[in-house]
Design a protein around this motif. Structure first.
Motif, PDB file in Angstrom:
ATOM      1  N   VAL A 186      50.990  32.309  44.417  1.00  0.00           N
ATOM      2  CA  VAL A 186      50.348  33.084  45.384  1.00  0.00           C
ATOM      3  C   VAL A 186      50.208  34.397  44.875  1.00  0.00           C
ATOM      4  N   ALA A 187      49.001  35.032  44.916  1.00  0.00           N
ATOM      5  CA  ALA A 187      48.775  36.462  44.823  1.00  0.00           C
ATOM      6  C   ALA A 187      49.223  37.220  45.869  1.00  0.00           C
ATOM      7  N   ILE A 188      49.715  38.373  45.800  1.00  0.00           N
ATOM      8  CA  ILE A 188      49.837  39.246  46.740  1.00  0.00           C
ATOM      9  C   ILE A 188      49.076  40.526  46.347  1.00  0.00           C
ATOM     10  N   ILE A 189      48.134  40.943  46.970  1.00  0.00           N
ATOM     11  CA  ILE A 189      47.171  41.943  46.306  1.00  0.00           C
ATOM     12  C   ILE A 189      47.417  43.261  47.581  1.00  0.00           C
ATOM     13  N   MET A 190      47.871  44.559  47.090  1.00  0.00           N
ATOM     14  CA  MET A 190      48.129  45.452  47.769  1.00  0.00           C
ATOM     15  C   MET A 190      46.957  46.457  47.739  1.00  0.00           C
ATOM     16  N   GLY A 191      46.565  47.041  48.736  1.00  0.00           N
ATOM     17  CA  GLY A 191      45.591  48.295  48.348  1.00  0.00           C
ATOM     18  C   GLY A 191      46.290  49.499  48.196  1.00  0.00           C
ATOM     19  N   SER A 192      47.466  49.703  48.201  1.00  0.00           N
ATOM     20  CA  SER A 192      48.321  50.705  47.812  1.00  0.00           C
ATOM     21  C   SER A 192      49.749  50.284  47.608  1.00  0.00           C
ATOM     22  N   THR A 214      54.952  34.139  42.621  1.00  0.00           N
ATOM     23  CA  THR A 214      54.153  35.278  43.188  1.00  0.00           C
ATOM     24  C   THR A 214      53.771  36.179  42.024  1.00  0.00           C
ATOM     25  N   GLU A 215      52.482  36.708  42.207  1.00  0.00           N
ATOM     26  CA  GLU A 215      52.293  37.885  41.168  1.00  0.00           C
ATOM     27  C   GLU A 215      51.975  38.766  42.337  1.00  0.00           C
ATOM     28  N   VAL A 216      52.310  40.084  42.361  1.00  0.00           N
ATOM     29  CA  VAL A 216      52.138  41.146  43.140  1.00  0.00           C
ATOM     30  C   VAL A 216      51.313  42.419  42.333  1.00  0.00           C
ATOM     31  N   ARG A 217      50.319  42.863  43.078  1.00  0.00           N
ATOM     32  CA  ARG A 217      49.384  43.837  42.374  1.00  0.00           C
ATOM     33  C   ARG A 217      48.903  44.777  43.297  1.00  0.00           C
ATOM     34  N   VAL A 218      48.481  46.023  42.747  1.00  0.00           N
ATOM     35  CA  VAL A 218      48.069  46.805  43.620  1.00  0.00           C
ATOM     36  C   VAL A 218      46.331  46.941  43.059  1.00  0.00           C
ATOM     37  N   GLU A 230      35.869  46.742  40.707  1.00  0.00           N
ATOM     38  CA  GLU A 230      35.705  45.505  39.851  1.00  0.00           C
ATOM     39  C   GLU A 230      36.899  45.003  39.516  1.00  0.00           C
ATOM     40  N   ALA A 231      38.122  45.679  39.461  1.00  0.00           N
ATOM     41  CA  ALA A 231      39.409  44.879  39.173  1.00  0.00           C
ATOM     42  C   ALA A 231      39.591  43.672  40.194  1.00  0.00           C
ATOM     43  N   ALA A 232      39.351  44.323  41.517  1.00  0.00           N
ATOM     44  CA  ALA A 232      39.530  43.200  42.814  1.00  0.00           C
ATOM     45  C   ALA A 232      38.646  41.865  42.412  1.00  0.00           C
ATOM     46  N   HIS A 233      37.339  42.169  42.268  1.00  0.00           N
ATOM     47  CA  HIS A 233      36.542  41.330  41.897  1.00  0.00           C
ATOM     48  C   HIS A 233      36.800  40.541  40.782  1.00  0.00           C
ATOM     49  N   ASP A 234      37.252  40.745  39.556  1.00  0.00           N
ATOM     50  CA  ASP A 234      37.603  40.112  38.426  1.00  0.00           C
ATOM     51  C   ASP A 234      38.908  39.296  38.852  1.00  0.00           C
ATOM     52  N   PHE A 235      39.899  39.870  39.482  1.00  0.00           N
ATOM     53  CA  PHE A 235      41.104  39.030  39.823  1.00  0.00           C
ATOM     54  C   PHE A 235      40.621  37.954  40.419  1.00  0.00           C
ATOM     55  N   SER A 236      39.901  38.014  41.621  1.00  0.00           N
ATOM     56  CA  SER A 236      39.661  37.037  42.645  1.00  0.00           C
ATOM     57  C   SER A 236      38.688  36.126  41.931  1.00  0.00           C
ATOM     58  N   LYS A 237      37.803  36.405  40.991  1.00  0.00           N
ATOM     59  CA  LYS A 237      36.995  35.505  40.547  1.00  0.00           C
ATOM     60  C   LYS A 237      37.598  34.530  39.378  1.00  0.00           C
ATOM     61  N   ASN A 238      38.730  35.273  38.884  1.00  0.00           N
ATOM     62  CA  ASN A 238      39.445  34.346  37.791  1.00  0.00           C
ATOM     63  C   ASN A 238      40.584  33.742  38.557  1.00  0.00           C
ATOM     64  N   ALA A 239      40.860  33.865  39.736  1.00  0.00           N
ATOM     65  CA  ALA A 239      42.135  33.425  40.194  1.00  0.00           C
ATOM     66  C   ALA A 239      42.501  31.850  40.279  1.00  0.00           C
ATOM     67  N   GLY A 262      40.746  42.192  51.694  1.00  0.00           N
ATOM     68  CA  GLY A 262      40.612  40.769  52.018  1.00  0.00           C
ATOM     69  C   GLY A 262      39.298  40.170  51.687  1.00  0.00           C
ATOM     70  N   GLY A 263      38.352  41.003  52.293  1.00  0.00           N
ATOM     71  CA  GLY A 263      36.850  40.670  52.239  1.00  0.00           C
ATOM     72  C   GLY A 263      36.183  40.571  50.704  1.00  0.00           C
ATOM     73  N   VAL A 264      36.782  41.780  50.326  1.00  0.00           N
ATOM     74  CA  VAL A 264      36.344  42.017  48.578  1.00  0.00           C
ATOM     75  C   VAL A 264      36.911  40.834  48.006  1.00  0.00           C
ATOM     76  N   LEU A 265      37.979  40.529  48.215  1.00  0.00           N
ATOM     77  CA  LEU A 265      38.593  39.491  47.507  1.00  0.00           C
ATOM     78  C   LEU A 265      38.181  38.228  47.624  1.00  0.00           C
ATOM     79  N   ALA A 266      37.878  37.947  49.194  1.00  0.00           N
ATOM     80  CA  ALA A 266      37.141  36.758  49.229  1.00  0.00           C
ATOM     81  C   ALA A 266      35.898  36.383  48.939  1.00  0.00           C
ATOM     82  N   ALA A 267      35.239  37.616  48.688  1.00  0.00           N
ATOM     83  CA  ALA A 267      33.813  37.412  48.212  1.00  0.00           C
ATOM     84  C   ALA A 267      33.474  36.720  46.813  1.00  0.00           C
ATOM     85  N   SER A 268      34.771  36.692  46.215  1.00  0.00           N
ATOM     86  CA  SER A 268      34.466  36.456  44.564  1.00  0.00           C
ATOM     87  C   SER A 268      35.452  35.144  44.403  1.00  0.00           C
ATOM     88  N   THR A 269      35.689  34.437  45.419  1.00  0.00           N
ATOM     89  CA  THR A 269      36.746  33.155  45.390  1.00  0.00           C
ATOM     90  C   THR A 269      36.312  32.207  46.506  1.00  0.00           C
TER      91      THR A 269
END
Length: 165
Positions: free
Chosen positions: A4-10, A31-35, A43-52, A71-78
């Motif tokens: 499970v990835a936990i991605i924080m905006g900040s 879990t992997e936790v990232r900002v 671009e980083a958010a897109h790449d992360f979710s595209k390759n998740a 959430g929407g940005v991540l969902a758009a790529s996966t």
């Protein structure tokens, strides 16, 4: 088992997501936790979710406040399930983030838990992974049985207190 990835905006969202990290670890879920920022590092958010999926993830949890587009940005790529945690901010107490997270356009769903409800996000992620993992299903069943026992114990204690009134 999938991660499970936990991605924080900040990084200021860490106190909000800490209960999710702990809950997932207690269930034995890696879990992997990232900002990453929907607006500052799209671009980083897109790449992360595209390759998740290729990187072994089964669910993504996105925690963000204010505009809360993460959430929407991540969902758009996966096609992985994305669970949004709207985080409370100083101005509108998280209602802005709640509305931003829950109001996704048709075709790009983001499951949304309550404001700052990281533990529920973790449990929802675990339930999603448990669909194909009997061991995890058993852990979740045991947790629910324990919660029921705790409520029953509290009710018994309440009944004793009421007798003394």
């Amino acid at each position: 088992m999938k991660k499970v990835a936990i991605i924080m905006g900040s990084d200021s969202d860490l106190p909000v997501v800490t209960p999710a990290i702990r809950q997932l670890r207690d269930l034995g879920i890696e879990t992997e936790v990232r900002v990453m920022s929907a607006h500052r590092t799209p671009e980083a958010a897109h790449d992360f979710s595209k390759n998740a999926i290729a990187n072994g993830f089964g669910v993504i949890i996105a925690a963000a406040g204010m505009a809360a587009h993460l959430g929407g940005v991540l969902a758009a790529s996966t096609t992985l399930p994305v669970i949004g945690i709207p985080c409370s901010a100083k101005v509108l107490d998280g209602t802005d983030a709640l509305y931003s997270t829950v109001m996704m356009p048709p075709g790009i769903p983001v499951a949304t838990v309550g404001i700052n409800a990281a533990k529920n996000a973790a449990l929802l992620a675990a339930e999603i992974l448990a669909v194909s993992n009997v061991e995890l299903q058993d852990k979740l069943i045991s947790m629910r049985e324990d919660m029921a026992k705790q409520v029953e114990e509290k009710d018994r204690a309440l009944q004793e207190k009421i007798k003394e009134l």
